[in-house]
Scaffold this motif. Structure first.
Motif, PDB file in Angstrom:
ATOM      1  N   VAL A  60      -0.310  54.191  -5.768  1.00 20.64           N
ATOM      2  CA  VAL A  60       1.037  54.691  -5.490  1.00 20.64           C
ATOM      3  C   VAL A  60       1.074  55.167  -4.042  1.00 20.64           C
ATOM      4  O   VAL A  60       0.221  55.949  -3.613  1.00 20.64           O
ATOM      5  CB  VAL A  60       1.426  55.851  -6.437  1.00 20.64           C
ATOM      6  CG1 VAL A  60       2.785  56.424  -6.062  1.00 20.64           C
ATOM      7  CG2 VAL A  60       1.441  55.381  -7.875  1.00 20.64           C
ATOM      8  N   ILE A  61       2.034  54.660  -3.277  1.00 20.41           N
ATOM      9  CA  ILE A  61       2.147  55.026  -1.866  1.00 20.41           C
ATOM     10  C   ILE A  61       3.594  55.375  -1.534  1.00 20.41           C
ATOM     11  O   ILE A  61       4.519  55.057  -2.283  1.00 20.41           O
ATOM     12  CB  ILE A  61       1.690  53.889  -0.932  1.00 20.41           C
ATOM     13  CG1 ILE A  61       2.537  52.632  -1.137  1.00 20.41           C
ATOM     14  CG2 ILE A  61       0.216  53.592  -1.105  1.00 20.41           C
ATOM     15  CD1 ILE A  61       2.356  51.584  -0.064  1.00 20.41           C
ATOM     16  N   THR A  62       3.761  56.014  -0.395  1.00 20.06           N
ATOM     17  CA  THR A  62       5.083  56.312   0.144  1.00 20.06           C
ATOM     18  C   THR A  62       5.170  55.675   1.515  1.00 20.06           C
ATOM     19  O   THR A  62       4.243  55.802   2.323  1.00 20.06           O
ATOM     20  CB  THR A  62       5.295  57.826   0.255  1.00 20.06           C
ATOM     21  OG1 THR A  62       5.176  58.395  -1.051  1.00 20.06           O
ATOM     22  CG2 THR A  62       6.646  58.164   0.814  1.00 20.06           C
ATOM     23  N   SER A  63       6.269  54.990   1.791  1.00 20.79           N
ATOM     24  CA  SER A  63       6.437  54.325   3.079  1.00 20.79           C
ATOM     25  C   SER A  63       6.756  55.354   4.152  1.00 20.79           C
ATOM     26  O   SER A  63       7.037  56.520   3.864  1.00 20.79           O
ATOM     27  CB  SER A  63       7.584  53.313   3.001  1.00 20.79           C
ATOM     28  OG  SER A  63       8.826  53.977   2.930  1.00 20.79           O
ATOM     29  N   GLY A  64       6.746  54.891   5.378  1.00 23.79           N
ATOM     30  CA  GLY A  64       7.230  55.722   6.468  1.00 23.79           C
ATOM     31  C   GLY A  64       8.748  55.785   6.403  1.00 23.79           C
ATOM     32  O   GLY A  64       9.380  55.169   5.548  1.00 23.79           O
ATOM     33  N   VAL A  65       9.348  56.506   7.311  1.00 27.91           N
ATOM     34  CA  VAL A  65      10.801  56.626   7.326  1.00 27.91           C
ATOM     35  C   VAL A  65      11.399  55.317   7.822  1.00 27.91           C
ATOM     36  O   VAL A  65      11.001  54.790   8.854  1.00 27.91           O
ATOM     37  CB  VAL A  65      11.246  57.795   8.228  1.00 27.91           C
ATOM     38  CG1 VAL A  65      12.754  57.864   8.318  1.00 27.91           C
ATOM     39  CG2 VAL A  65      10.686  59.095   7.707  1.00 27.91           C
ATOM     40  N   LYS A  66      12.326  54.770   7.055  1.00 33.14           N
ATOM     41  CA  LYS A  66      13.017  53.538   7.422  1.00 33.14           C
ATOM     42  C   LYS A  66      14.458  53.891   7.767  1.00 33.14           C
ATOM     43  O   LYS A  66      14.988  54.893   7.305  1.00 33.14           O
ATOM     44  CB  LYS A  66      12.976  52.546   6.256  1.00 33.14           C
ATOM     45  CG  LYS A  66      11.560  52.124   5.907  1.00 33.14           C
ATOM     46  CD  LYS A  66      11.546  51.102   4.817  1.00 33.14           C
ATOM     47  CE  LYS A  66      10.118  50.675   4.554  1.00 33.14           C
ATOM     48  NZ  LYS A  66      10.050  49.535   3.661  1.00 33.14           N
ATOM     49  N   SER A  67      15.086  53.055   8.589  1.00 34.00           N
ATOM     50  CA  SER A  67      16.445  53.379   9.017  1.00 34.00           C
ATOM     51  C   SER A  67      17.459  52.421   8.413  1.00 34.00           C
ATOM     52  O   SER A  67      17.120  51.369   7.883  1.00 34.00           O
ATOM     53  CB  SER A  67      16.536  53.332  10.540  1.00 34.00           C
ATOM     54  OG  SER A  67      16.204  52.055  11.003  1.00 34.00           O
ATOM     55  N   ASN A  68      18.707  52.796   8.549  1.00 30.29           N
ATOM     56  CA  ASN A  68      19.875  52.046   8.074  1.00 30.29           C
ATOM     57  C   ASN A  68      19.844  51.748   6.597  1.00 30.29           C
ATOM     58  O   ASN A  68      19.641  50.619   6.208  1.00 30.29           O
ATOM     59  CB  ASN A  68      20.059  50.756   8.865  1.00 30.29           C
ATOM     60  CG  ASN A  68      20.808  50.992  10.141  1.00 30.29           C
ATOM     61  OD1 ASN A  68      21.382  52.036  10.352  1.00 30.29           O
ATOM     62  ND2 ASN A  68      20.795  50.005  11.003  1.00 30.29           N
ATOM     63  N   PRO A  69      20.100  52.647   5.750  1.00 31.80           N
ATOM     64  CA  PRO A  69      20.176  54.095   5.942  1.00 31.80           C
ATOM     65  C   PRO A  69      18.780  54.701   5.992  1.00 31.80           C
ATOM     66  O   PRO A  69      17.812  54.077   5.568  1.00 31.80           O
ATOM     67  CB  PRO A  69      20.921  54.569   4.693  1.00 31.80           C
ATOM     68  CG  PRO A  69      20.518  53.593   3.643  1.00 31.80           C
ATOM     69  CD  PRO A  69      20.387  52.274   4.362  1.00 31.80           C
ATOM     70  N   LYS A  70      18.700  55.909   6.503  1.00 37.81           N
ATOM     71  CA  LYS A  70      17.399  56.581   6.565  1.00 37.81           C
ATOM     72  C   LYS A  70      16.899  56.776   5.147  1.00 37.81           C
ATOM     73  O   LYS A  70      17.615  57.261   4.281  1.00 37.81           O
ATOM     74  CB  LYS A  70      17.531  57.926   7.260  1.00 37.81           C
ATOM     75  CG  LYS A  70      17.693  57.808   8.749  1.00 37.81           C
ATOM     76  CD  LYS A  70      16.984  58.949   9.393  1.00 37.81           C
ATOM     77  CE  LYS A  70      17.027  58.789  10.881  1.00 37.81           C
ATOM     78  NZ  LYS A  70      15.720  58.588  11.422  1.00 37.81           N
TER      79      LYS A  70
END
Length: 131
Positions: A60-70
């Protein structure tokens, strides 16, 4: 799995007006990463109920912050795990009989928990970071 928050553009615009664009971006990204880590913990807790080899839990992982939308996405590091998680979540047919695994519906419960707490956590996190 996804949780949608409505009105996020207005929230971001208000924060940018008070703090400036660059500081607002840092504050928002930090709040999203913190919320993503909490969501990762909730998902890990949900899949721990049907641990066999532990690979689903460990990947289980969490991605970095992505944009459009954040946004921050929580999922599995391996594309091979997704079909197995799907079988555990929804059940399957084997030799003509429907099988209900131990983990059936656990991830939906995790999504429901995240949906109910996501906005409150983000609001409190942003409130602490803006001070």
């Amino acid at each position: 799995m996804s949780v949608t928050i409505k009105g996020e553009a207005e929230i971001i615009k208000n924060i940018e007006a008070k703090l400036g664009k660059s500081k607002a971006t840092r504050v928002i990204n930090k709040a999203l990463r913190t919320a993503g880590e909490k969501n990762k913990g909730i998902v890990k807790e949900a899949v721990s109920s049907y641990i066999d080899s532990g690979r689903t839990h460990d990947l289980v992982i969490t991605s970095g912050v992505k944009s459009n939308p954040k946004r921050v996405e929580t999922g599995w590091a391996s594309k091979e795990r997704a079909p197995l998680v799907h079988l555990n979540e929804f059940g399957y047919t084997r030799f003509g009989k429907y099988v209900r695994p131990r983990g059936m519906g656990k991830l939906q419960g995790a999504v429901d928990k995240i949906e109910s707490t996501a906005m409150k956590e983000m609001r409190s996190e942003l409130g602490e970071l803006v001070k």
